[in-house]
Design a protein around this motif. Structure first.
Motif, PDB file in Angstrom:
ATOM      1  N   ALA A  19       0.586  -1.726  -0.010  1.00  0.00           N
ATOM      2  CA  ALA A  19      -0.064  -0.003   0.363  1.00  0.00           C
ATOM      3  C   ALA A  19       0.871   1.114   0.067  1.00  0.00           C
ATOM      4  N   ILE A  20       1.833   1.165   1.050  1.00  0.00           N
ATOM      5  CA  ILE A  20       2.878   2.570   0.792  1.00  0.00           C
ATOM      6  C   ILE A  20       3.047   2.876  -0.394  1.00  0.00           C
ATOM      7  N   LEU A  21       4.370   1.515  -1.066  1.00  0.00           N
ATOM      8  CA  LEU A  21       4.400   1.835  -2.607  1.00  0.00           C
ATOM      9  C   LEU A  21       3.640   1.843  -3.699  1.00  0.00           C
ATOM     10  N   LEU A  22       2.362   1.652  -3.981  1.00  0.00           N
ATOM     11  CA  LEU A  22       1.257   2.084  -4.370  1.00  0.00           C
ATOM     12  C   LEU A  22       0.814   3.278  -4.158  1.00  0.00           C
ATOM     13  N   VAL A  23       0.782   3.898  -3.456  1.00  0.00           N
ATOM     14  CA  VAL A  23       0.654   5.725  -3.182  1.00  0.00           C
ATOM     15  C   VAL A  23       1.622   5.547  -3.286  1.00  0.00           C
ATOM     16  N   ALA A  24       2.681   5.925  -2.925  1.00  0.00           N
ATOM     17  CA  ALA A  24       4.413   6.798  -4.064  1.00  0.00           C
ATOM     18  C   ALA A  24       4.208   6.074  -5.389  1.00  0.00           C
ATOM     19  N   PRO A  35      10.421  10.442  -7.789  1.00  0.00           N
ATOM     20  CA  PRO A  35      11.082  10.031  -6.050  1.00  0.00           C
ATOM     21  C   PRO A  35      12.597  10.484  -6.359  1.00  0.00           C
ATOM     22  N   CYS A  36      12.867  11.675  -6.022  1.00  0.00           N
ATOM     23  CA  CYS A  36      14.902  12.315  -5.353  1.00  0.00           C
ATOM     24  C   CYS A  36      15.521  10.147  -5.352  1.00  0.00           C
ATOM     25  N   PRO A  37      16.874  10.315  -5.363  1.00  0.00           N
ATOM     26  CA  PRO A  37      17.074   8.893  -4.941  1.00  0.00           C
ATOM     27  C   PRO A  37      17.258   8.233  -3.912  1.00  0.00           C
ATOM     28  N   LEU A  38      16.886   9.474  -2.295  1.00  0.00           N
ATOM     29  CA  LEU A  38      16.564   9.325  -1.385  1.00  0.00           C
ATOM     30  C   LEU A  38      15.220   8.782  -0.930  1.00  0.00           C
ATOM     31  N   CYS A  39      14.387   8.492  -1.900  1.00  0.00           N
ATOM     32  CA  CYS A  39      13.064   8.506  -2.085  1.00  0.00           C
ATOM     33  C   CYS A  39      13.119   6.961  -2.120  1.00  0.00           C
ATOM     34  N   LEU A  40      13.854   6.867  -2.969  1.00  0.00           N
ATOM     35  CA  LEU A  40      14.192   5.240  -4.484  1.00  0.00           C
ATOM     36  C   LEU A  40      14.328   4.819  -3.167  1.00  0.00           C
ATOM     37  N   LEU A  41      15.358   5.250  -1.657  1.00  0.00           N
ATOM     38  CA  LEU A  41      16.414   4.542  -0.937  1.00  0.00           C
ATOM     39  C   LEU A  41      15.447   3.625  -0.661  1.00  0.00           C
ATOM     40  N   ILE A  79      17.874   6.371   6.225  1.00  0.00           N
ATOM     41  CA  ILE A  79      17.576   7.306   4.866  1.00  0.00           C
ATOM     42  C   ILE A  79      16.897   7.866   5.130  1.00  0.00           C
ATOM     43  N   ALA A  80      15.483   7.711   5.813  1.00  0.00           N
ATOM     44  CA  ALA A  80      14.344   9.304   6.129  1.00  0.00           C
ATOM     45  C   ALA A  80      14.752   9.771   6.840  1.00  0.00           C
ATOM     46  N   ALA A  81      15.728   9.540   8.308  1.00  0.00           N
ATOM     47  CA  ALA A  81      15.664  10.703   8.800  1.00  0.00           C
ATOM     48  C   ALA A  81      16.523  11.303   8.782  1.00  0.00           C
TER      49      ALA A  81
END
Length: 186
Positions: A19-24, A35-41, A79-81
């Motif tokens: 669900a999280i991956l689908l929303v993104a 998505p930026c590189p950090l978002c992809l990670l 990575i999110a932090a």
């Protein structure tokens, strides 16, 4: 807890990752929020956590499967932090789309922390002394559907990443699908 209950809980965890991956992915495709590189990670962190849940669906609960889910969530949370830390400096502003008034990377950190807590509960209640997969018992219909959805979402994200970045480094502030545009221009 029975093997069926454990597999169902693992399927629900996998469904949460999907669900999280689908929303993104939906924001990416429908709103053009690349998505930026950090978002992809961070997406890769959800895929790694989902892989741990997928193993739990297919082979039953094991501490090693939950370990994979936790490690994926820990890496994704770090990575999110990092991305949050980049944007808390006054004057830098946020990056990307928001949902519920929070940037995706903030929501991602919250989701990874929740995922780690959920896996900790699964470790407490799961009977990990069962045989791996008793004869005649598979993932069940719900588990199989979740596994197929996870496979599709993960492959779609991989193809999208390849279209955005190609074989080189991903752009820091993506505005287009560079590899796809280069291929179409030929």
């Amino acid at each position: 807890m029975t093997l069926l209950h454990a597999r169902t809980l693992n399927a629900l965890g996998l469904l949460g990752c999907c669900a999280i991956l689908l929303v993104a992915f939906g924001y990416q495709l429908l709103l053009g929020a690349l998505p930026c590189p950090l978002c992809l990670l961070q997406r890769a962190g959800f895929a790694a956590s989902g892989f741990g849940f997928a193993l739990g669906i297919r082979f039953g609960p094991r501490p090693s499967h939950y370990g994979i889910a936790i490690l994926g969530a820990l890496v994704g949370a770090a990575i999110a932090a990092r991305q949050i830390a980049l944007h808390v400096v006054p004057g830098t502003g946020g990056y990307g789309a928001t949902l519920f008034g929070l940037h995706f990377y903030t929501l991602t950190l919250i989701a990874f922390v929740a995922l780690i807590g959920a896996v900790a509960v699964l470790l407490l209640i799961a009977d990990t002394d069962q045989p791996a997969t008793p004869p005649g018992q598979g993932a069940g219909l719900f588990g199989t559907v979740c596994l197929l959805l996870f496979l599709g979402v993960t492959l779609a994200n991989a193809v999208s990443t390849a279209a955005e970045c190609g074989i080189g480094l991903c752009p820091d502030d993506p505005t287009r699908y560079e590899a796809l545009d280069a291929w179409l221009a030929r």
